[in-house]
Design a protein around this motif. Structure first.
Motif, short mmCIF file in Angstrom:
data_model
loop_
_atom_site.label_atom_id
_atom_site.label_comp_id
_atom_site.label_asym_id
_atom_site.label_seq_id
_atom_site.Cartn_x
_atom_site.Cartn_y
_atom_site.Cartn_z
N UNK A 22 68.80 76.28 7.55
CA UNK A 22 67.92 76.30 8.57
C UNK A 22 66.81 75.14 8.43
N UNK A 23 66.19 75.14 7.26
CA UNK A 23 64.88 74.10 6.97
C UNK A 23 65.82 72.95 7.08
N UNK A 24 66.65 72.54 6.54
CA UNK A 24 67.51 71.27 6.53
C UNK A 24 67.77 70.68 7.73
N UNK A 25 68.34 71.73 8.55
CA UNK A 25 68.79 71.01 9.93
C UNK A 25 67.67 70.83 10.85
N UNK A 26 66.43 71.72 10.76
CA UNK A 26 65.05 71.36 11.61
C UNK A 26 64.67 69.99 11.12
N UNK A 27 64.42 69.95 9.97
CA UNK A 27 64.05 68.53 9.35
C UNK A 27 64.77 67.44 9.64
N UNK A 28 66.03 67.59 9.50
CA UNK A 28 67.01 66.25 9.88
C UNK A 28 66.80 65.87 11.53
N UNK A 29 66.85 66.87 12.14
CA UNK A 29 66.57 66.67 13.62
C UNK A 29 65.42 65.92 13.97
N UNK A 30 64.32 66.65 13.45
CA UNK A 30 62.96 66.23 13.72
C UNK A 30 62.80 64.64 12.96
N UNK A 31 63.30 64.81 11.74
CA UNK A 31 63.08 62.91 11.36
C UNK A 31 64.01 61.89 11.87
#
Length: 104
Positions: A22-31
């Motif tokens: 979940x952390x990785x998916x959110x981070x990838x999207x917001x970056x």
């Protein structure tokens, strides 16, 4: 940081504690650069993140599409990300400082 809550059919639905995925998916999207996304794709990605962020079988794309006002989609996604970030860093303050061997 307050836990984001969905209000659906008179129920309050809270997210499950997030995993690294979940952390990785959110981070990838917001970056990511979102300039080339259509508005529909942009909102679909937010809905996907909401479903992922809540991590519950009763929170699906269809449930979000039918029950969450469009104006609340992006703020809810951002609130989920802030909540995930707060959980991620909440325990770091208790880690020992490598230089002194003392807790920060």
């Amino acid at each position: 940081m307050e836990t984001p809550i969905l209000h659906i059919a008179g129920r309050e639905i809270m997210p499950k504690p997030p995993k690294m995925k979940v952390w990785r998916e959110f981070l990838a999207f917001f970056d990511a650069d979102k300039e080339g996304l259509s508005l529909e794709d942009f909102l679909d990605e937010h809905v996907r993140l909401i479903v992922l962020g809540f991590g519950r079988d009763d929170v699906t794309k269809e449930v979000i599409d039918e029950n969450v006002d469009i104006a609340d989609i992006v703020p809810l996604t951002r609130a989920l990300f802030r909540w995930i970030q707060s959980l991620t860093f909440s325990k770091l303050v208790n880690l020992p400082n490598g230089e002194t061997g003392k807790e920060a």
